[in-house]
Design an enzyme around this catalytic site. Structure first.
Site, PDB file in Angstrom:
ATOM      1  N   ASP A   1     -54.552   6.051 -10.137  1.00 45.21           N
ATOM      2  CA  ASP A   1     -53.681   6.548 -11.221  1.00 45.21           C
ATOM      3  C   ASP A   1     -52.292   5.944 -11.048  1.00 45.21           C
ATOM      4  O   ASP A   1     -51.992   5.328 -10.031  1.00 45.21           O
ATOM      5  CB  ASP A   1     -53.585   8.078 -11.150  1.00 45.21           C
TER       6      ASP A   1
ATOM      7  N   ASP B   1     -49.530   7.856 -10.964  1.00 46.75           N
ATOM      8  CA  ASP B   1     -48.677   8.977 -10.557  1.00 46.75           C
ATOM      9  C   ASP B   1     -47.918   9.522 -11.772  1.00 46.75           C
ATOM     10  O   ASP B   1     -48.551   9.770 -12.798  1.00 46.75           O
ATOM     11  CB  ASP B   1     -47.752   8.538  -9.410  1.00 46.75           C
TER      12      ASP B   1
END
Ligand SMILES: CSC[C@H]1O[C@H](OP(=O)(O)O)[C@H](O)[C@@H]1O
Ligand SMILES: Nc1ncnc2[nH]cnc12
Length: 299
Positions: free
Chosen positions: A214, A216
């Site tokens: 991801d 973040d």
């Protein structure tokens, strides 16, 4: 050391709780002077016959949060089984556009943002020793992993990256995520500290394969990370990790046993022999006995 003599340890993180492509031989659960590891350790064989010890960091079924992982027992148990090398795997957030989800990065630096609540050294309460941590990972091991990139054209690899370790278990705020970027952080997880420190203290060559899941929380027009997103990407990542390991295990085994010593994975051996600053008369004999489990005869 136990008679097992298993030279390669693998620590699997979120989404990597078992290694289907290895043949399981048996499971062990050694009680160390620092308690039991996260779960049973699986002794398995690669197709070449090389034996490894696999441990799920959060336990199989993921019942330990990052602050609860018994890292002192985990590293001690692997050392006791004979591990000279630990290949750690972790699901990480990316703090850089160019490290996209599904990319693999092998960091060479750490910024520790844990909160001091995790037991993080073997050298306390009766024996003080200071381990060098300037290079928190084994640079030769990093190169060995990174050099496999041409064998895996479907995986994008990065190296020379800085991994931020936060306490968690909640993910970062957007302000924190941006602050870590301004510090020079490239990746973020909740797991590398104290695991990497304890491996250094136990003189085990350690590196972490960070599997990006991801971005973040720093991207302005994107939602912040959530577990669903992490686990979705981990499906692809864990398959890639298993493929990578099938080759990596043999490379590490070869390097550890290569008489020519082309790739030195033993550079930490002996590094803590003179790291103790406590006068012999002041050392706690009970602790010295405990430390014999990981560094026999040192203190
Ligand atoms: C499940 S998302 C947060 C969690 O994932 C990482 O775990 P691991 O390093 O064991 O793969 C991260 O460090 C957090 O613990
Ligand atoms: N964004 C993130 N922050 C901390 N740990 C993570 N593990 C996976 N993604 C993460």
């Amino acid at each position: 050391m136990s008679p097992e003599n298993i030279e390669i340890g693998i620590i699997g993180g979120s989404g990597l709780y078992h290694l289907d492509n290895l043949t399981i031989e048996r499971k062990v659960n050694p009680e160390t002077p620092w308690g039991f590891p996260s779960d049973e350790i699986i002794i398995a064989r690669a197709s070449s016959g090389v034996k490894v010890a696999f441990l799920a960091r959060h336990g199989k079924g993921h019942f330990l949060n990052p602050s609860e992982v018994p890292s002192k027992a985990n590293i001690a148990a692997l050392k006791f089984l004979g591990c000279k090398v630990i290949l750690a795997f972790s699901a990480v957030g990316s703090l850089r556009e160019e490290i996209a989800p599904t990319h693999f990065a092998i960091p060479n630096q750490i910024i520790d943002r844990t909160k001091g609540i995790r037991p993080s050294t073997y050298f306390e309460s009766g024996l003080v020793a200071h381990t060098s941590f300037a290079d928190p990972f084994d640079n030769n091991l990093i190169d060995l992993v990174y050099d496999l990139r041409n064998d895996f054209p479907n995986i994008t690899f990065h190296k020379n990256k800085t991994l931020v370790c936060m306490e968690g278990p909640a993910f970062s705020t957007r302000a924190e995520s941006n602050m870590y970027r301004s510090f020079g952080g490239d990746l973020i997880n909740m797991s590398v500290v104290p695991e990497a420190k304890l491996a250094k203290e136990a003189e085990i060559a350690y590196c972490m394969v960070c599997m990006s899941t991801d971005y973040d929380a720093w991207r302005e027009n994107s939602e912040g990370v959530n577990v669903e997103e992490v686990m979705k990407t981990m499906k692809t990542n864990s398959e890639n990790a298993r493929l990578l390991l099938a080759t990596l295990i043999d490379k590490v085994h070869f390097s550890l046993n290569d008489k020519e010593g082309t790739v030195n994975l033993n550079s930490l051996v002996g590094s803590n022999r003179y790291s103790c600053v406590t006068d012999k008369s002041k050392r706690d004999p009970e602790l010295v006995k405990k430390l014999d489990y990981i560094l026999p005869g040192y203190f």
